[in-house]
Design a protein around this motif. Structure first.
Motif, PDB file in Angstrom:
ATOM      1  N   PRO A   1      30.695 -15.202  -5.361  1.00 37.01           N
ATOM      2  CA  PRO A   1      31.276 -16.462  -4.895  1.00 37.01           C
ATOM      3  C   PRO A   1      32.597 -16.816  -5.579  1.00 37.01           C
ATOM      4  O   PRO A   1      33.301 -17.700  -5.129  1.00 37.01           O
TER       5      PRO A   1
ATOM      6  N   ALA B   1      35.520 -15.266  -6.011  1.00 30.69           N
ATOM      7  CA  ALA B   1      36.799 -14.964  -5.373  1.00 30.69           C
ATOM      8  C   ALA B   1      37.269 -16.115  -4.482  1.00 30.69           C
ATOM      9  O   ALA B   1      38.455 -16.450  -4.463  1.00 30.69           O
ATOM     10  N   ALA B   2      36.326 -16.752  -3.768  1.00 29.33           N
ATOM     11  CA  ALA B   2      36.702 -17.814  -2.835  1.00 29.33           C
ATOM     12  C   ALA B   2      37.276 -19.025  -3.550  1.00 29.33           C
ATOM     13  O   ALA B   2      38.040 -19.792  -2.977  1.00 29.33           O
ATOM     14  N   ARG B   3      36.909 -19.211  -4.805  1.00 26.43           N
ATOM     15  CA  ARG B   3      37.363 -20.398  -5.506  1.00 26.43           C
ATOM     16  C   ARG B   3      38.858 -20.356  -5.746  1.00 26.43           C
ATOM     17  O   ARG B   3      39.482 -21.373  -6.024  1.00 26.43           O
ATOM     18  N   PHE B   4      39.458 -19.173  -5.675  1.00 25.38           N
ATOM     19  CA  PHE B   4      40.887 -19.074  -5.880  1.00 25.38           C
ATOM     20  C   PHE B   4      41.645 -19.130  -4.556  1.00 25.38           C
ATOM     21  O   PHE B   4      42.823 -18.828  -4.505  1.00 25.38           O
ATOM     22  N   GLY B   5      40.955 -19.466  -3.468  1.00 17.59           N
ATOM     23  CA  GLY B   5      41.611 -19.568  -2.176  1.00 17.59           C
ATOM     24  C   GLY B   5      42.157 -18.224  -1.743  1.00 17.59           C
ATOM     25  O   GLY B   5      41.497 -17.201  -1.908  1.00 17.59           O
ATOM     26  N   ASP B   6      43.387 -18.235  -1.225  1.00 17.85           N
ATOM     27  CA  ASP B   6      43.994 -16.989  -0.767  1.00 17.85           C
ATOM     28  C   ASP B   6      44.647 -16.220  -1.906  1.00 17.85           C
ATOM     29  O   ASP B   6      45.325 -15.229  -1.688  1.00 17.85           O
ATOM     30  N   LYS B   7      44.473 -16.702  -3.135  1.00 16.47           N
ATOM     31  CA  LYS B   7      45.102 -16.020  -4.268  1.00 16.47           C
ATOM     32  C   LYS B   7      44.128 -15.044  -4.911  1.00 16.47           C
ATOM     33  O   LYS B   7      42.926 -15.206  -4.815  1.00 16.47           O
ATOM     34  N   ALA B   8      44.681 -14.072  -5.614  1.00 15.73           N
ATOM     35  CA  ALA B   8      43.827 -13.136  -6.335  1.00 15.73           C
ATOM     36  C   ALA B   8      43.237 -13.849  -7.547  1.00 15.73           C
ATOM     37  O   ALA B   8      43.928 -14.604  -8.214  1.00 15.73           O
ATOM     38  N   PRO B   9      41.955 -13.648  -7.816  1.00 21.32           N
ATOM     39  CA  PRO B   9      41.330 -14.330  -8.946  1.00 21.32           C
ATOM     40  C   PRO B   9      41.941 -13.906 -10.281  1.00 21.32           C
ATOM     41  O   PRO B   9      42.266 -12.739 -10.469  1.00 21.32           O
TER      42      PRO B   9
ATOM     43  N   PHE C   1      29.451 -26.095  -8.342  1.00 18.69           N
ATOM     44  CA  PHE C   1      30.749 -25.663  -8.866  1.00 18.69           C
ATOM     45  C   PHE C   1      31.629 -26.843  -9.265  1.00 18.69           C
ATOM     46  O   PHE C   1      32.576 -26.700 -10.007  1.00 18.69           O
TER      47      PHE C   1
ATOM     48  N   ARG D   1      29.998 -22.255  -0.003  1.00 15.15           N
ATOM     49  CA  ARG D   1      30.609 -21.974  -1.305  1.00 15.15           C
ATOM     50  C   ARG D   1      29.795 -20.949  -2.088  1.00 15.15           C
ATOM     51  O   ARG D   1      30.141 -20.599  -3.194  1.00 15.15           O
TER      52      ARG D   1
END
Lengths: 307, 544
Positions: free
Chosen positions: A33, A35-43, A81, A269
């Motif tokens: 889960p 990776a999604a928290r950074f939106g379209d950015k790389a974590p 989260f 999420r």
């Protein structure tokens, strides 16, 4: 009977552990889960690692489950989260869903049984035909179509009611959502009751009661209805759980921030704590509702006994 | 009375059941909060923020809405032009595009009365950068000297503060960057750079529960899952003074539901109108509807970490595919006019500061014959089959992916291209960032600040933080570095665009279209504008 209840309560424990484990595994199977928290950015690897550690996601799966289970026993359902404890999420959404579910349940039980009884007693006549046609229509319309249509007509076009339920979900605003939520089950209850009543109308004990000269009212309520309700009660009991968990669509349409909404957000999420926590309580609701149904059989039918 | 004793047991079981589930209830449903704020208070569409509201931790729109209302940054962006102008800063000066001196306006205060000074910024930035604080937007401080010490790629940080940040006096501080970065001042309006009061550090838990800032509004109440009430901050002295008596943000379970409330007059302002209603919005709202390009570009990327896609000839295949996409008709019909066909890799909101109407050139026009020819020259599509992966859980991605595949299949034969839905955004991003893509995949970029640098450097430089396709080109890296060092902004933009031309030659990512920002508002609401980030400028909204 006391021993029976105790045995049933004990039986709930393995079911409870099994379902929570299954759900835990399923949420985990959706993937990471973070990776999604950074939106379209790389974590950011360091930040991602810390968040994983915070939510125990860096540990092996079995350990995550053990830790989660340990938490439940100390009243700790984990945190979402946002940093909010899941128990707070439950505290504010369960009362709302309970209210909606019970509203729907009352509508479904009262209207459904009444309608079923009437059409069962007058089988083949106009009342019966109309009732059957009505339930057929309700069953064939998907809930969200019914919900959106009623919301648009009553809320926006004719402006009779508010299209959405205000916060805290006051009971009077829950009538329409309750009706929408209950609609399909209501149709089933009507049909079940009707069939059962029509069948028992020809049973020996009813003929006996009529032959004894009992007033019709007493024959219908005491003898006929009471025995005809057994399959209906089974359905209502299992439906209670479905109403709570299945309110998702209705809650979303009418802006009710209940269990379904929070569960949906949790799934999106991939917060395992939120999803498992809510489903766990749902499982308990199902289990208890089932137990109550089994016990109610004995009340309705003296021939059934539990030892 | 058999029945009676049986009933007694039912009651007993019910009591046990209630006791068991009682942990779930208790003290929840406070039925406070009048739904429709009267007396000049604007009600607005909102959703639950996904993170705590620490400035460097918010990276999505719901949290961002609140931050922009309760904070004033060093700079702020003009709603119409997108240009940065000084807000909390009196001046931001540099001679070499690497060392900056920032002077604050005097007399600024947080809503709790505490003065805003250099320490408010320096401490906030150091907090945001320190890796142990796990802030999602830490990387924004990556240009500041000493970031690698407080935020190493692995392991524990060896310092608590960045050496490049120095307090000079109460209202002045200096920033030293690791490289020349001429557009750095333009980035300082972003929420990650907001200041925080001392209370943020002394009583962090209380601040997170009830954030205090220095912006137009202050929070009066926040019921999670329901909404937030904001009133004008009496201490605020900037240009964006509130033109209304406050804003009530309301959490909605879905945008469809909120839209019904908007049409029925129960909601004053709504941004991000549901895609399904865009055809009706104009008539439903009788013209009280905004639809304009936003700083969001939608693209599809190639997995250049896969050998098949990274051959010498594959660039032709990628260019050819770009020509097989019928951008104008897809945006007009499938996407209901809420997208604008892309002509470059940036966004129209940049205007003269980097947007180009003809960067893509012929590769942006629909020409199936030429596209097919290019693909054949490039050796055809690797494996003969094409997939476009996307997340199926939100947005209208399925619609346009199917449409794009359709136009590709029309040219290359049925069954060549298929969509590949992935269940949730979380698992989709997980697969993308762990380099598991084999075919094309959906990418999108919402700018952090309105500069051309933000559309190019993070996405296409070799070590770019969001270079999902892992494209690498030394010439591109070099040009971006030169542009960053250029102090003359017009020259800098020209150099960035020179770098962008390399994207045309190599086509590592196909630009599709710019997302439009949409909003609707009620009959007694006036002066609704969307800022470059597609968020309504709440402070300037008037309500009769």
């Amino acid at each position: 009977m006391g021993r029976y209840v105790l045995r049933r309560l004990l039986q709930m424990i393995p079911v409870f552990i099994g379902t929570t484990l299954l759900i835990f595994l399923m949420v985990h199977a959706l993937g990471d889960p973070i990776a999604a928290r950074f939106g379209d950015k790389a974590p950011d690897p360091v930040v991602a690692a810390q968040i994983r550690a915070e939510f125990n996601l860096d540990k092996p799966l079995w350990l995550q489950y053990v830790l989660y289970f340990k938490g439940i026993f100390t009243g700790d359902f984990g945190t979402a989260f946002t940093g909010e404890p899941v128990i707070d999420l439950m505290a504010r959404s369960w009362p709302v869903t309970l209210k909606l579910g019970l509203t729907a349940f009352v509508i479904e039980a009262v209207v459904g049984i009444a309608l079923g009884l009437v059409s069962g007693l007058r089988r083949g006549r106009l009342t019966d035909t109309v009732a059957m046609a009505f339930t057929l229509i309700v069953i064939s319309i998907p809930v969200f179509v019914l919900g959106f249509t009623l919301q648009y007509l009553l809320g926006v076009k004719w402006a009779v009611i508010r299209p959405t339920v205000s916060y805290g979900a006051p009971l009077n605003e829950l009538i329409l959502p309750g009706l929408v939520l209950a609609s399909v089950s209501l149709a089933y209850v009507t049909r079940l009751t009707r069939t059962s009543v029509a069948e028992n109308l020809r049973a020996d004990y009813v003929r006996t009661a009529v032959a004894k000269g009992l007033p019709r009212r007493r024959v219908v309520t005491q003898h006929l209805l009471r025995n005809s309700l057994i399959p209906v009660v089974t359905f209502l009991g299992t439906d209670l759980g479905a109403l709570m968990g299945g309110a998702l669509v209705t809650e979303t349409i009418f802006n009710i921030q209940g269990v379904g909404y929070n569960l949906m957000q949790g799934v999106r999420r991939q917060e395992s704590a939120t999803v498992v926590g809510f489903v766990t309580v749902l499982v308990i609701v199902y289990l208890v509702a089932n137990l109550l149904v089994d016990l109610l059989y004995a009340v309705l039918d003296p021939r059934i006994r539990y030892a | 009375m058999r029945g009676a004793t049986q009933a007694k047991w039912v009651m007993a079981a019910a009591a046990v059941a209630l006791a068991a589930t009682a942990c779930g209830s208790g003290g929840g449903g406070s039925s406070s909060g009048s739904a429709s704020g009267g007396g000049g208070v604007v009600t607005a569409f909102w959703g639950d923020p996904q993170t705590t509201l620490e400035p460097a931790n918010v990276n999505e729109v719901n949290g961002g809405k609140v931050l922009d209302m309760i904070f004033q940054g060093l700079q702020e962006y003009d709603a119409k032009t997108g240009k940065a102008r000084l807000a909390a800063a009196e001046s931001i000066t540099t001679t070499d595009a690497q060392n900056y001196t920032i002077k604050l306006k005097s007399g600024l205060k947080f809503s709790d009365g505490e003065p805003v000074n250099a320490a408010s910024f320096v401490d906030a930035w150091n907090y945001g950068a320190l890796s142990t604080n796990a802030q999602l937007n830490s990387s924004f401080f990556g240009y500041i000297e000493g970031y690698d010490k407080v935020h190493p790629d692995a392991g524990k940080p060896s310092a608590k503060t960045m050496s490049g940040l120095k307090k000079v006096d109460d209202l002045t501080f200096t920033v030293k960057l690791t490289q020349k970065f001429s557009t750095f001042p333009d980035t300082l309006g972003y929420s990650a750079y907001y200041p925080v009061p001392a209370k943020f550090f002394t009583d962090h838990a209380a601040w997170v529960k009830n954030p205090v800032g220095n912006g137009t509004y202050k929070i009066t109440s926040w019921t999670k899952g329901q909404g937030m009430s904001l009133v004008p901050n009496p201490e605020y002295q900037g240009d964006m003074k509130a033109q209304n008596k406050g804003v009530d943000l309301k959490v909605y379970t879905s945008d469809e539901t909120a839209y019904q409330d908007l049409v029925a007059g129960n909601l004053d302002v709504m941004d991000q109108l549901p895609a399904t209603q865009t055809n009706n919005a104009q008539s439903d709202l009788q013209g009280r509807y905004i639809n304009q390009p936003a700083g969001i570009v939608q693209t599809v990327s190639f997995p250049l970490y896969k050998k098949d896609w990274n051959t010498a000839q594959a660039a032709k295949v990628r260019q050819g595919l770009s020509m097989l996409i019928d951008r104008p008709s897809i945006t007009k019909t499938v996407l209901a006019g809420t997208y604008t066909p892309a002509t470059d890799w940036t966004s129209p909101v940049l205007g003269e500061a980097g947007y180009s109407k003809d960067m893509l050139g012929e590769f942006g026009t629909y020409d199936p014959a030429k596209g097919k020819q290019l693909i054949e020259e490039g050796g055809g599509i690797p494996g003969g089959k094409l997939t476009i992966s996307y997340n199926a859980d939100r947005g209208n991605h399925k619609l346009w992916v199917d449409a794009v595949c359709n136009t590709i299949n029309k040219a290359l034969g049925g069954g060549t291209c298929v969509g590949n839905p992935v269940g949730t955004f979380a698992s989709f991003r997980d697969q993308v960032t762990s380099k598991q893509m084999t075919g094309l995949f959906r990418t999108g970029w919402q700018m952090d600040y309105p500069t051309v640098q933000d559309f190019l450097e993070p996405l296409y430089t070799t070590n770019g933080s969001s270079n999902d396709g892992k494209w690498s080109n030394k010439e591109f890296d070099k040009l971006v570095g030169e542009a960053n060092a250029e102090t003359d902004s017009a020259k800098a933009v020209a150099t960035y665009q020179q770098a962008e031309k390399l994207l045309v030659q190599e086509m590592p990512v196909i630009p599709l279209w710019y997302q439009n920002a949409t909003a609707g508002y009620g009959a007694n609401i006036g002066n609704v504008q969307l800022n470059p980030f597609s968020v309504p400028v709440y402070s300037q909204i008037t309500k009769k």
